[in-house]
Design an enzyme around this catalytic site. Sequence first.
Site, PDB file in Angstrom:
ATOM      1  N   LYS A  57       0.851  -1.194   0.000  1.00  0.00           N
ATOM      2  CA  LYS A  57       0.000   0.000   0.000  1.00  0.00           C
ATOM      3  C   LYS A  57       0.879   1.234   0.000  1.00  0.00           C
ATOM      4  O   LYS A  57       2.026   1.181   0.464  1.00  0.00           O
ATOM      5  CB  LYS A  57      -0.890   0.026   1.246  1.00  0.00           C
ATOM      6  CG  LYS A  57      -2.134   0.860   1.079  1.00  0.00           C
ATOM      7  CD  LYS A  57      -3.244   0.069   0.394  1.00  0.00           C
ATOM      8  CE  LYS A  57      -4.442   0.926   0.091  1.00  0.00           C
ATOM      9  NZ  LYS A  57      -5.549   0.115  -0.446  1.00  0.00           N
ATOM     10  N   GLY A  73     -20.496   7.025   2.050  1.00  0.00           N
ATOM     11  CA  GLY A  73     -19.393   7.300   1.113  1.00  0.00           C
ATOM     12  C   GLY A  73     -19.935   7.174  -0.291  1.00  0.00           C
ATOM     13  O   GLY A  73     -20.497   6.134  -0.652  1.00  0.00           O
ATOM     14  N   TYR A  74     -19.819   8.248  -1.087  1.00  0.00           N
ATOM     15  CA  TYR A  74     -20.387   8.182  -2.439  1.00  0.00           C
ATOM     16  C   TYR A  74     -19.318   8.454  -3.483  1.00  0.00           C
ATOM     17  O   TYR A  74     -19.473   9.256  -4.389  1.00  0.00           O
ATOM     18  CB  TYR A  74     -21.572   9.157  -2.560  1.00  0.00           C
ATOM     19  CG  TYR A  74     -22.677   8.606  -3.442  1.00  0.00           C
ATOM     20  CD1 TYR A  74     -23.388   7.480  -3.065  1.00  0.00           C
ATOM     21  CD2 TYR A  74     -22.987   9.199  -4.664  1.00  0.00           C
ATOM     22  CE1 TYR A  74     -24.383   6.952  -3.872  1.00  0.00           C
ATOM     23  CE2 TYR A  74     -23.988   8.683  -5.477  1.00  0.00           C
ATOM     24  CZ  TYR A  74     -24.680   7.563  -5.069  1.00  0.00           C
ATOM     25  OH  TYR A  74     -25.671   7.031  -5.868  1.00  0.00           O
ATOM     26  N   GLY A  75     -18.189   7.755  -3.309  1.00  0.00           N
ATOM     27  CA  GLY A  75     -17.111   7.863  -4.283  1.00  0.00           C
ATOM     28  C   GLY A  75     -17.166   6.665  -5.211  1.00  0.00           C
ATOM     29  O   GLY A  75     -18.248   6.161  -5.543  1.00  0.00           O
ATOM     30  N   ASN A  76     -15.997   6.176  -5.603  1.00  0.00           N
ATOM     31  CA  ASN A  76     -15.942   5.050  -6.547  1.00  0.00           C
ATOM     32  C   ASN A  76     -16.714   3.838  -6.017  1.00  0.00           C
ATOM     33  O   ASN A  76     -17.645   3.347  -6.664  1.00  0.00           O
ATOM     34  CB  ASN A  76     -14.472   4.709  -6.815  1.00  0.00           C
ATOM     35  CG  ASN A  76     -14.316   3.480  -7.682  1.00  0.00           C
ATOM     36  OD1 ASN A  76     -14.503   2.374  -7.221  1.00  0.00           O
ATOM     37  ND2 ASN A  76     -14.024   3.666  -8.953  1.00  0.00           N
ATOM     38  N   ALA A  77     -16.348   3.372  -4.837  1.00  0.00           N
ATOM     39  CA  ALA A  77     -16.959   2.138  -4.312  1.00  0.00           C
ATOM     40  C   ALA A  77     -18.441   2.357  -3.987  1.00  0.00           C
ATOM     41  O   ALA A  77     -19.303   1.564  -4.397  1.00  0.00           O
ATOM     42  CB  ALA A  77     -16.189   1.677  -3.076  1.00  0.00           C
ATOM     43  N   GLY A  78     -18.760   3.422  -3.272  1.00  0.00           N
ATOM     44  CA  GLY A  78     -20.120   3.631  -2.793  1.00  0.00           C
ATOM     45  C   GLY A  78     -21.123   3.932  -3.892  1.00  0.00           C
ATOM     46  O   GLY A  78     -22.218   3.370  -3.916  1.00  0.00           O
TER      47      GLY A  78
HETATM   48  P1  NAD Z   1     -13.271   7.766  -3.205  1.00  0.00           P
HETATM   49  O1  NAD Z   1     -12.274   8.821  -2.937  1.00  0.00           O
HETATM   50  O2  NAD Z   1     -13.732   7.561  -4.601  1.00  0.00           O
HETATM   51  O3  NAD Z   1     -14.587   8.060  -2.324  1.00  0.00           O
HETATM   52  C1  NAD Z   1     -14.566   8.238  -0.954  1.00  0.00           C
HETATM   53  C2  NAD Z   1     -15.946   8.728  -0.535  1.00  0.00           C
HETATM   54  O4  NAD Z   1     -16.024   8.753   0.891  1.00  0.00           O
HETATM   55  C3  NAD Z   1     -16.242  10.157  -1.002  1.00  0.00           C
HETATM   56  O5  NAD Z   1     -17.594  10.254  -1.416  1.00  0.00           O
HETATM   57  C4  NAD Z   1     -16.044  10.993   0.261  1.00  0.00           C
HETATM   58  O6  NAD Z   1     -16.815  12.178   0.277  1.00  0.00           O
HETATM   59  C5  NAD Z   1     -16.521  10.010   1.310  1.00  0.00           C
HETATM   60  N1  NAD Z   1     -16.027  10.311   2.636  1.00  0.00           N
HETATM   61  C6  NAD Z   1     -14.800  10.740   3.027  1.00  0.00           C
HETATM   62  N2  NAD Z   1     -14.765  10.945   4.351  1.00  0.00           N
HETATM   63  C7  NAD Z   1     -15.996  10.611   4.817  1.00  0.00           C
HETATM   64  C8  NAD Z   1     -16.585  10.607   6.081  1.00  0.00           C
HETATM   65  N3  NAD Z   1     -15.888  10.985   7.159  1.00  0.00           N
HETATM   66  N4  NAD Z   1     -17.874  10.201   6.185  1.00  0.00           N
HETATM   67  C9  NAD Z   1     -18.586   9.826   5.085  1.00  0.00           C
HETATM   68  N5  NAD Z   1     -18.073   9.818   3.855  1.00  0.00           N
HETATM   69  C10 NAD Z   1     -16.801  10.214   3.728  1.00  0.00           C
HETATM   70  O7  NAD Z   1     -12.709   6.433  -2.544  1.00  0.00           O
HETATM   71  P2  NAD Z   1     -13.061   4.927  -2.909  1.00  0.00           P
HETATM   72  O8  NAD Z   1     -12.072   4.450  -3.871  1.00  0.00           O
HETATM   73  O9  NAD Z   1     -14.519   4.780  -3.178  1.00  0.00           O
HETATM   74  O10 NAD Z   1     -12.707   4.227  -1.503  1.00  0.00           O
HETATM   75  C11 NAD Z   1     -13.666   4.139  -0.442  1.00  0.00           C
HETATM   76  C12 NAD Z   1     -13.271   2.989   0.451  1.00  0.00           C
HETATM   77  O11 NAD Z   1     -13.233   1.802  -0.334  1.00  0.00           O
HETATM   78  C13 NAD Z   1     -11.882   3.114   1.104  1.00  0.00           C
HETATM   79  O12 NAD Z   1     -11.905   2.518   2.374  1.00  0.00           O
HETATM   80  C14 NAD Z   1     -11.010   2.313   0.167  1.00  0.00           C
HETATM   81  O13 NAD Z   1      -9.833   1.852   0.806  1.00  0.00           O
HETATM   82  C15 NAD Z   1     -11.957   1.205  -0.186  1.00  0.00           C
HETATM   83  N6  NAD Z   1     -11.593   0.485  -1.399  1.00  0.00           N
HETATM   84  C16 NAD Z   1     -11.551   1.108  -2.617  1.00  0.00           C
HETATM   85  C17 NAD Z   1     -11.169   0.372  -3.730  1.00  0.00           C
HETATM   86  C18 NAD Z   1     -11.177   0.963  -5.117  1.00  0.00           C
HETATM   87  O14 NAD Z   1     -10.891   0.214  -6.062  1.00  0.00           O
HETATM   88  N7  NAD Z   1     -11.520   2.228  -5.300  1.00  0.00           N
HETATM   89  C19 NAD Z   1     -10.824  -0.970  -3.598  1.00  0.00           C
HETATM   90  C20 NAD Z   1     -10.887  -1.571  -2.344  1.00  0.00           C
HETATM   91  C21 NAD Z   1     -11.270  -0.823  -1.251  1.00  0.00           C
END
Ligand code: NAD
Length: 415
Positions: free
Chosen positions: A106, A218-223
């Site tokens: 990581k 969380g409404y980013g990539n995963a959410g």
């Molecule tokens: P991202 O940056 O696309 O999205 C993160 C989201 O979380 C955003 O909408 C942000 O506003 C929100 N957020 C941040 N702080 C917050 C809080 N305190 N309360 C509520 N929401 C909050 O990130 P992602 O890639 O979607 O990753 C999210 C999680 O998924 C992380 O734990 C990451 O390690 C995990 N993950 C991601 C991947 C991937 O391929 N993207 C793979 C495995 C695990």
Amino acid sequence: MTEELNPFKIAQEQLDMAAKLLKLDPAIHSLLREPKRVLEVSFPVRMDNGQVKSFKGFRVQYNDARGPCKGGIRFHPQETLDTVKALAAWMTWKTACVGIPLGGGKGGVICDPKQMSRGELERLSRAYIDAIGMIIGPELDIPAPDVYTDPQIMAWMMDEFAKIRGYNAPGVITGKPIPLGGSQGRGDATARGAVYTIREATKKLNIPLKGATVAVQGYGNAGSYAAILLEEMGARIVAVSDSKGGVLSEKGLDPRAVLQHKQKTASVVGFSGTKAISNEDLLETQCDILVPAALENVITGKNASRISAKIVAEAANGPTTPEADEVLFKNKVFDIPDFLCNAGGVTVSYFEWVQNVYGLYWPVEEIHDRLDKIMTKAFNDVYDVHLRNNVTMRMAAYMLSVQRVAEAMKLRGWV
Ligand code: NAD
């Protein structure tokens, strides 16, 4: 960060519990408690105002017994070395859990990408690769996107690595844009993998997915993709949130329209026809399926007893503390642990790496089909260990994964 919420301490405690149940060789256990290699770097970046600012970054290579290290890079103002170490440990268990031939690593940079221009982000991304370039590579350690890093950032990093080495090596990094050797299906892979495990869990628990209510933190990539895919499978999305707050609609939200709103306004907050809720409220929303998809330690000893969901699907890494785990288990909340639930991202990253090495690319249908097979098998492997040993799904996933890594270490003659 308090000691009990230190993610690395939590990762070590979880390993210790699995080691005890497995009666793990003490030499293997002690090697697995610490990362194999840690690199801490400081590097200069010229900011738009002409001044040079120094940034701190990390790359942790936790274990490579089963293959090259693999794991994302985070850009976050609160990044710590212990968080990166924990995430690298979880990557080791994740790749083993889904049975792909990779280890765990990581990376992270302490920075606030929301306060930086694209030009500053590009210079930061390139400078970070200059600083860690000597320990990454397609056969050594393969980074990917994570919180606040995206395909464009991967493209700059790949390009910087090619400049250092003097040749193209697309397999050095995954999550790239498709024209640069990215894989079809990588964008929604984490969410899609999570949704496959949710589908399997609903079968075991006899909960129809059609009509099931869902809350997503969380409404980013995963959410956001998890919400969209679950809605496509017939579920009703009742609440979503991001770092600025959450929104609730018992009637159900259109997750695509919420995403458009977030793209326009930078938050889900204020989406029409919804009631504003806090992130704390979101976790306690009445729903069948709760998907934490933001950051660590959000389900704790304090709020776990108020979680009403029947299934918690950990799309995020480390959202549940060990104390909360016990409460959820006691309350018969079925928890799909992080390194099983969110392994879809690394699985399609693995497909990307394979395609880069072969120079042969697969259609999206093939990606989805291969991902479904891997996630379904991993879920069922973990579920069997869970039933056989009467342990939580998390402990079952640990037992399976630690055993696989330990076997590789023994076969290599490390102990
Ligand atoms: P991202 O940056 O696309 O999205 C993160 C989201 O979380 C955003 O909408 C942000 O506003 C929100 N957020 C941040 N702080 C917050 C809080 N305190 N309360 C509520 N929401 C909050 O990130 P992602 O890639 O979607 O990753 C999210 C999680 O998924 C992380 O734990 C990451 O390690 C995990 N993950 C991601 C991947 C991937 O391929 N993207 C793979 C495995 C695990």
